[in-house]
Design a protein around this motif. Structure first.
Motif, PDB file in Angstrom:
ATOM      1  N   ARG A   1       9.089 -40.800  -0.100  1.00  0.00           N
ATOM      2  CA  ARG A   1       9.968 -39.769  -0.535  1.00  0.00           C
ATOM      3  C   ARG A   1       9.991 -38.769   0.688  1.00  0.00           C
ATOM      4  O   ARG A   1      10.770 -37.952   0.789  1.00  0.00           O
ATOM      5  CB  ARG A   1       9.526 -39.524  -1.797  1.00  0.00           C
ATOM      6  CG  ARG A   1       9.677 -40.236  -2.632  1.00  0.00           C
ATOM      7  CD  ARG A   1      11.027 -41.064  -3.135  1.00  0.00           C
ATOM      8  NE  ARG A   1      12.146 -39.996  -3.228  1.00  0.00           N
ATOM      9  CZ  ARG A   1      13.228 -40.330  -3.085  1.00  0.00           C
ATOM     10  NH1 ARG A   1      13.953 -41.711  -2.774  1.00  0.00           N
ATOM     11  NH2 ARG A   1      14.346 -39.426  -2.890  1.00  0.00           N
ATOM     12  N   SER A   2       8.769 -38.676   1.140  1.00  0.00           N
ATOM     13  CA  SER A   2       8.668 -37.495   2.131  1.00  0.00           C
ATOM     14  C   SER A   2       8.064 -37.670   3.280  1.00  0.00           C
ATOM     15  O   SER A   2       7.076 -38.276   3.491  1.00  0.00           O
ATOM     16  CB  SER A   2       7.950 -36.282   1.259  1.00  0.00           C
ATOM     17  OG  SER A   2       7.573 -35.320   2.250  1.00  0.00           O
ATOM     18  N   PRO A   3       8.626 -37.195   4.514  1.00  0.00           N
ATOM     19  CA  PRO A   3       7.936 -37.236   5.835  1.00  0.00           C
ATOM     20  C   PRO A   3       6.841 -36.336   6.016  1.00  0.00           C
ATOM     21  O   PRO A   3       6.187 -36.324   7.157  1.00  0.00           O
ATOM     22  CB  PRO A   3       9.149 -36.990   6.963  1.00  0.00           C
ATOM     23  CG  PRO A   3      10.162 -36.257   6.209  1.00  0.00           C
ATOM     24  CD  PRO A   3      10.038 -36.528   4.655  1.00  0.00           C
ATOM     25  N   ARG A   4       6.615 -35.251   5.289  1.00  0.00           N
ATOM     26  CA  ARG A   4       5.793 -34.214   5.230  1.00  0.00           C
ATOM     27  C   ARG A   4       4.630 -34.697   4.667  1.00  0.00           C
ATOM     28  O   ARG A   4       3.672 -34.072   5.008  1.00  0.00           O
ATOM     29  CB  ARG A   4       6.384 -32.828   4.640  1.00  0.00           C
ATOM     30  CG  ARG A   4       7.537 -32.173   4.928  1.00  0.00           C
ATOM     31  CD  ARG A   4       7.716 -30.928   4.347  1.00  0.00           C
ATOM     32  NE  ARG A   4       9.052 -30.328   4.672  1.00  0.00           N
ATOM     33  CZ  ARG A   4       9.150 -29.228   5.616  1.00  0.00           C
ATOM     34  NH1 ARG A   4       8.440 -29.468   6.585  1.00  0.00           N
ATOM     35  NH2 ARG A   4      10.227 -28.889   5.921  1.00  0.00           N
ATOM     36  N   VAL A   5       4.581 -35.644   3.728  1.00  0.00           N
ATOM     37  CA  VAL A   5       3.276 -35.636   2.705  1.00  0.00           C
ATOM     38  C   VAL A   5       2.231 -36.289   3.565  1.00  0.00           C
ATOM     39  O   VAL A   5       2.433 -37.415   4.218  1.00  0.00           O
ATOM     40  CB  VAL A   5       3.782 -36.120   1.600  1.00  0.00           C
ATOM     41  CG1 VAL A   5       2.327 -36.750   0.801  1.00  0.00           C
ATOM     42  CG2 VAL A   5       4.456 -35.279   0.704  1.00  0.00           C
ATOM     43  N   ARG A   6       1.056 -35.973   3.310  1.00  0.00           N
ATOM     44  CA  ARG A   6      -0.059 -36.835   3.799  1.00  0.00           C
ATOM     45  C   ARG A   6      -0.993 -36.883   2.432  1.00  0.00           C
ATOM     46  O   ARG A   6      -1.660 -35.726   2.141  1.00  0.00           O
ATOM     47  CB  ARG A   6      -0.881 -35.972   4.962  1.00  0.00           C
ATOM     48  CG  ARG A   6      -2.181 -36.641   5.501  1.00  0.00           C
ATOM     49  CD  ARG A   6      -2.816 -35.919   6.556  1.00  0.00           C
ATOM     50  NE  ARG A   6      -4.049 -36.802   6.987  1.00  0.00           N
ATOM     51  CZ  ARG A   6      -4.023 -37.509   8.241  1.00  0.00           C
ATOM     52  NH1 ARG A   6      -2.981 -38.192   8.644  1.00  0.00           N
ATOM     53  NH2 ARG A   6      -5.014 -38.088   8.327  1.00  0.00           N
TER      54      ARG A   6
END
Length: 393
Positions: A202-207
């Motif tokens: 869903r997100s390229p930001r999440v780690r």
């Protein structure tokens, strides 16, 4: 009975038998059949009401010498163990007297057992099913990274999850570590992999930072959850795809105290799954804190599941629901194991609606400037309606 229903019923029966084999778990069923699970022989009680607890123990034939005090509880609480204790009876005895004395707090309760939310009922489809490989978002190194804490099962290492895209606090066993095949098929092993995969699809930001607090039976004690939350102070977004019910539907006292400390100050939000029992009026904790009067209730985002058109019939609902998100037939990363050679699966549950919302908050965080404002932005921007709930498509 349709084949899918028969498969799901067989799955639930097998899981119920496995849980029944855990001798430390006790179960009390309500009239509607929904269970409250808790640790056998243990009572959590406020210091202020410990004298009443001792009276309750004496009424059951125990003496002061029978009381064993355990650790791992916040200041102001006692955790006691008495083999053979009727925990529910003792808890209610302490509560009644505390309330009669004007104390509105939940004075005592069991050490509740919480389950990963597909445990009882992962939608009408039962356990995870093999799926063709999906796609993870591409990490843009120019985009600020946002860490999301996932308190869940441990991560199974043999998985399509890229090892440079997540952090595991408690690495799960390898494929040769002796975890039985039922645990893989049922999703007890691999639940965190699936949740982390939803975040990364869903997100390229999440780690994702996954901390294993749930065992391979899909359960954890309230005290285990408290220990995990104690590690959450450095995180702005916490995902909890687990929960359970309590005696008399009152908030669990230890969890209430822990979340008051975590969410009562600082910039943190908790995204919690609503549960999968099809209940429409019963609070499922910790998600149900969103509907209480606690000062930090808006920091809890309670997530129900929809199927693209309506709220899924197996999703819990209630006045405490904050948002709905996709939770039916979700495709995500699972484990490389017999039957799952590609390592991907399709599964259903509010477990997987919750990280959908957590990912949206992570995306909004850099622009909003705080987790609280990011959550408010996501909630305000939920323009679709699924029954009476706003939701993300």
């Amino acid at each position: 009975m349709a084949p899918a229903d028969a498969r799901a019923e067989q799955w639930r029966s097998r899981r119920a038998r496995r849980l029944a084999g855990l001798g430390w778990v006790r179960r009390e069923d309500r009239a509607d059949g929904t269970p409250v699970r808790f640790v056998a022989d243990e009572l959590l009680v406020l210091d202020d009401h410990f004298a009443t607890a001792r009276q309750a123990f004496a009424e059951q034939g125990f003496t002061a010498r029978d009381i064993v005090e355990e650790g791992d509880v916040p200041d102001g609480f006692r955790r006691v163990r008495l083999p053979g204790l009727d925990v529910a009876r003792a808890a209610r005895r302490v509560r009644v007297q505390a309330e009669a004395a004007g104390d509105t707090r939940v004075a005592a309760g069991p050490n509740h057992v919480f389950v990963s939310t597909p445990f009882e009922h992962a939608g009408p489809y039962g356990p995870p099913r093999p799926a063709a490989p999906g796609h993870l978002t591409v990490r843009d190194r120019e985009v600020p990274e946002v860490e999301v804490l996932v308190l869940d099962t441990a991560v199974w290492l043999d998985s399509p999850l890229p090892k440079d895209r997540y952090v595991a606090e408690d690495l799960g066993p390898g494929a040769d570590a002796g975890v039985d095949e039922d645990a893989v098929r049922d999703g007890d092993v691999g639940h965190a992999n699936f949740v982390a995969g939803v975040l990364l699809t869903r997100s390229p930001r999440v780690r994702p930072r996954v901390m294993g607090i749930v065992d391979t039976f899909g359960v954890c004690r309230e005290t285990d959850l408290i220990a995990g939350l104690g590690q959450a102070y450095d995180h702005q977004i916490i995902n909890l795809s687990l929960g359970g019910y309590t005696l008399d539907d009152r908030p669990p006292p230890l969890l209430t105290a822990a979340l008051s400390g975590l969410l009562g100050s600082g910039d943190r939000v908790l995204v919690a799954a609503a549960g999968n029992d099809g209940q429409h009026d019963r609070p499922f904790w910790p998600a149900a804190f969103a509907g209480t009067s606690v000062s930090w209730r808006r920091r809890v985002i309670a997530v129900a599941a929809h199927d693209g058109r309506r709220i899924s019939g197996w999703s819990n609902t209630g006045t405490w629901i904050t948002l709905a998100a996709p939770g039916a037939d979700v495709t995500s990363t699972f484990v490389h194991q017999d039957g799952f050679e590609d390592g991907w699966a399709t599964w259903s549950g509010t477990s997987f609606a919750a990280p959908f919302v957590a990912a949206a908050i992570a995306d909004a965080l850099p622009g909003a400037g705080s987790a609280r404002l990011a959550a408010e932005e996501v909630i305000a921007g939920a323009s679709r309606r699924y029954g009476r709930y706003a939701g993300l498509a």
